[in-house]
Design an enzyme around this catalytic site. Structure first.
Site, mmCIF file in Angstrom:
data_model
loop_
_atom_site.group_PDB
_atom_site.id
_atom_site.type_symbol
_atom_site.label_atom_id
_atom_site.label_comp_id
_atom_site.label_asym_id
_atom_site.label_seq_id
_atom_site.Cartn_x
_atom_site.Cartn_y
_atom_site.Cartn_z
ATOM 1 N N GLU A 127 0.809 -1.220 0.000
ATOM 2 C CA GLU A 127 0.000 0.000 0.000
ATOM 3 C C GLU A 127 0.847 1.278 0.000
ATOM 4 O O GLU A 127 0.454 2.293 0.573
ATOM 5 C CB GLU A 127 -0.966 -0.002 1.196
ATOM 6 C CG GLU A 127 -2.000 -1.112 1.118
ATOM 7 C CD GLU A 127 -3.019 -1.056 2.244
ATOM 8 O OE1 GLU A 127 -2.690 -0.524 3.324
ATOM 9 O OE2 GLU A 127 -4.140 -1.531 2.048
ATOM 10 N N GLU A 196 -6.971 -7.357 -1.039
ATOM 11 C CA GLU A 196 -7.626 -7.154 0.249
ATOM 12 C C GLU A 196 -9.071 -6.704 0.040
ATOM 13 O O GLU A 196 -9.324 -5.564 -0.333
ATOM 14 C CB GLU A 196 -6.884 -6.113 1.109
ATOM 15 C CG GLU A 196 -5.500 -6.546 1.551
ATOM 16 C CD GLU A 196 -4.864 -5.558 2.535
ATOM 17 O OE1 GLU A 196 -5.602 -4.734 3.125
ATOM 18 O OE2 GLU A 196 -3.631 -5.612 2.691
#
Length: 782
Positions: A127, A196
């Site tokens: 991320e 995710e």
């Protein structure tokens, strides 16, 4: 617990298990590696392989994960000249060494897919695209360096970077979020992957408990594959527990249940697990079309559409979607009319028959929360009659290894995260007895203030802003007054740009008299003590259980700050996990047989507003949309794995920071499990009954009951065919009723799972002309 959890994931239709690799636990000291116990990475990967599943190894090494310091070791912070996650020589050297350690470990054990192992994907960084802007050109160069460094290891399986739009070829950029159907990779040569998909959200002290309706979750998954998705991962499928001090900061709770299909204790959460299992099976019925077919798109109306995957002109699979959030619809597709509830997707593996609709949950439910909650199915052992001992800590400086400075020190740089606690002590001289105002400003996360060794005040922040102020009127004695402040962190920062330099602890201490004449004590001489006296003595250790340090007596001191408690308990019978009920305690940490079960903070209540009894799944979800337990503690029940206890007496130790009553603690275990199902005779055909090219009218819906592994159906509490009312745990007969208990018992008693057809042909017709359903509530036991 690993094999059982992984097997439940497999039964739920999963093919791949993702795991982070936590640098701070695998290299707790620079150059000293640790791969034992629950951090035995090789054993974990092999356990997944033994179950016949694949592995996605998310090495990172930055993880976030609401894990302490995002998974980075604190020693990294103290390397001279280091800057994290940017083009910085010291950081890049350490990151490359750790990546090499993990890659070499996997290669040595032949665990990559090309070696015959289960690892089919690996991840570098995590991320970073969310924070890259803060690092400027250095961030852009770092992404390229991280990608090339990963490729240089030649692991022969693909590398991914999630949430990284500028991931260089051939690194695959992937999506994280609640919805990823509109995500497009940054190259047409890269597959559309979702690393995710949040099944809920993490829990923080002082906040309500978030949850995500399964209808919305299933809708998001179906939409992703409808729009060309190839790889999808739930975050989390099994939530788990952040034992010890592993929970990140600020103020992330110990429980990491995440409203996952397998709950924190390893139990299947219904209806989420069963509904997603059926979804996975429906999608796999379409697999040959999704992989090999040509996709076409068709509008069916406003917010209505179809995506069709053709192998030949008359051989296809289709997804019909109503992505409007309010209006149900009837749509015409291939000459047939289909009903589409709002915010739902229907899956047609043969372009004709609906095998699954994301909004139609086939009544698979279990009673209560996923946590072990007080009910008839729980055994609870009160510790009110247990023998208690205690140890009162010294307030302020307690040893000779303290240090002094003429300024307020930042806490993390001082403690190096060896403890949650740092004592700040100074003196205030008063020429006479007088009143004044004390102002303390802190970066976080909490602080307990003592004046002349007596508790004065307590202040704290919250997850989204850990900083806080304490303003208190005080009474000074003539002469010397001692000010002792114990500053507390609740997890080191784990997310955000430059998260590694976000501080904690006091930064301003001001005294003002009643005329508002102020004196800044921030530059006074301060004495510092890292940690608490009890930590230094090792009071949590089992070898000190019989030490003379402990005080025994019939009257336990309660509501006392900075006190250690000790007792013993005999674990309730059974094989299931245990739960420690700490509702009567304030704030602190607990240990069972020397194992830390984590931080607790039962007195920090969430706001009284913001929760709903029922959450409408329709429309976009976010972490604040669906919440429960407003006005209550985020967590009062704490997971104790059964393997941490033994027969006979088990040692319980608590460090209570604020004040509580340990005599009201209880130890709980689930002895029975309630399972329910409520299915209409015209409900969607369960996908495991669906057969290609068959007439759905000839297939009978079924009630399906599934106990946890190792549990069997022991009795049937309710079984009614007709128009039964209510929900699981509160079923009641309707105006139309046929008692079918004996038929259900015959099909289910003694089995781990069973199915019962829902049909008037089997049960008779108690009310002709009425659409009937079968509701069943059964009890599973170990």
């Amino acid at each position: 617990m690993w094999p059982g959890i992984i097997e439940k994931a497999k039964e739920g239709g999963l093919d791949v298990i993702e795991t982070y690799v936590f640098w701070n636990y695998h290299e707790p000291v620079k150059g000293q590696y640790y791969f034992e116990g629950r951090f035995d990475l090789v054993k974990f990967v092999k356990t997944v392989q033994d179950a016949g599943l694949f592995v996605h190894l998310r090495i990172g090494p930055y993880a976030c994960a609401e894990w302490n310091y995002g998974g980075f070791p604190l020693w990294l912070h103290f390397i001279p000249g280091i800057q994290f996650r940017t083009t910085n020589g010291p950081f890049q050297a350490e990151m490359e060494l750790f990546l090499a350690k993990i890659v070499d470990l996997m290669k040595e054990e032949n665990l990559f897919a090309t070696q015959g192992g289960p690892i089919i994907l690996a991840q570098v960084e995590n991320e970073y695209g969310n924070v890259e802007w803060a690092y400027g050109v250095g961030g852009e160069l770092y992404v390229k360096w991280a990608a090339q460094t990963a490729l240089n290891f030649n692991i022969s399986v693909p590398w991914v970077m999630c949430s990284q739009e500028d991931a260089p070829d051939p690194i695959i950029n992937t999506c994280n979020g609640f919805y990823c159907d509109t995500f497009v990779p940054n190259s047409p040569s890269k597959p559309k992957m979702w690393t995710e998909d949040y099944t809920g959200w993490f829990l923080s002290f002082g906040y309500p408990v978030p949850y995500r309706p399964v209808e919305d979750l299933a809708f998001a998954v179906a939409r992703f594959f409808q729009k060309g998705g190839t790889f999808h991962n739930y975050y989390m499928y099994f939530g788990g527990t952040n034992f010890g001090r592993t929970a990140g900061g600020p103020l992330v709770a110990t429980s990491y249940d995440y409203d996952a299909p397998i709950d924190e204790y390893g139990f299947i959460r219904q209806p989420k697990w069963g509904h997603l299992r059926d979804l996975h099976m429906a999608i796999k019925q379409c697999e040959e079309y999704l992989v090999n077919g040509d996709q076409t798109h068709q509008s069916l109306g406003i917010n209505l559409e179809a995506d069709i995957y053709h192998r030949t002109a008359n051989n296809c699979a289709a997804f019909l979607a109503n992505y409007g959030s309010s209006l149900d619809a009837n749509v015409t597709f291939n000459g047939k009319v289909y009903f589409l509830p709002a915010w739902s997707v229907s899956i047609l593996p043969d372009c004709k028959t609906v095998s699954f609709n994301t909004a139609k949950v086939a009544g698979k439910k279990s009673v209560g929360d996923s946590t072990i909650s007080p009910s008839a199915s729980v055994s609870e052992l009160s510790l009110s009659n247990s023998p208690w001992s205690w140890y009162l800590e010294k307030v302020g400086i307690w040893s000779n290894d303290s240090l002094t400075a003429n300024n307020l020190l930042e806490q993390i740089n001082t403690t190096k995260d060896t403890s949650d606690f740092l004592w700040y002590t100074t003196s205030i001289e008063a020429d006479e007895k007088k009143d004044a105002f004390l102002l303390i400003e802190s970066l976080g996360h909490a602080a307990l203030v003592f004046l002349n060794k007596k508790v004065l005040a307590f202040g704290y922040g919250y997850h989204d802003d850990a900083s806080f102020n304490i303003s208190e009127k005080i009474s000074l004695e003539q002469g010397n007054n001692t000010l002792d402040i114990i500053s507390m962190i609740i997890g080191v920062q784990n997310y955000g740009p430059w998260f590694d330099i976000m501080g904690a602890g006091l930064y301003t201490v001001i005294l003002a008299d009643l005329k508002n004449v102020k004196k800044d004590y921030s530059s006074n001489e301060w004495t510092y003590q890292v940690g608490t006296e009890g930590e230094s003595l090792g009071l949590d250790r089992t070898d000190l259980a019989n030490s003379s340090l402990w005080t025994q007596g019939s009257s336990i001191p309660i509501n006392q700050s900075l006190i250690w408690y000790k007792s013993t308990f005999v674990a309730p019978d059974g094989k299931g996990p245990l739960s420690l009920n700490l509702a009567s305690m304030g704030k602190g940490q607990a240990w069972v047989n020397g194992q830390s079960i984590g931080r607790y903070w039962s007195t920090y209540l969430s706001p009284k507003t913001g929760c709903t009894d029922k959450c409408d799944y329709r429309g976009s979800y976010d972490a604040q949309k669906c919440q429960k337990k407003c006005g209550q503690p985020a967590q009062i029940l704490y997971h104790v794995p059964r393997t941490w206890v033994h027969s006979g007496e088990n040692l319980l130790v608590l460090h209570e920071e604020l004040g509580g009553d340990p005599s009201k603690i209880s130890v709980m275990t689930r002895t029975e499990q309630v399972v329910c199902s409520h299915v209409s005779e015209y409900d969607s055909i369960p996908v495991d009954l669906w057969k290609p090219n068959s007439d759905s009218s000839s297939q009978t819906p079924e009630v399906q009951l599934t106990c946890d592994q190792g549990w069997k159906i022991a009795s049937v509490h309710f079984a009614s065919f007709g128009n039964p009312k209510g929900d699981c745990g509160m079923f009641a007969q309707g105006s139309c009723h046929a008692d079918v208990s004996s038929a259900v018992e015959q099909a289910c008693i003694g089995k781990q799972k069973c199915s019962v057809p829902v049909s008037a042909a089997k049960f008779g017709n108690p009310c002709p002309g009425v659409v009937k359903s079968l509701a069943v509530e059964a009890l599973c036991s170990a």
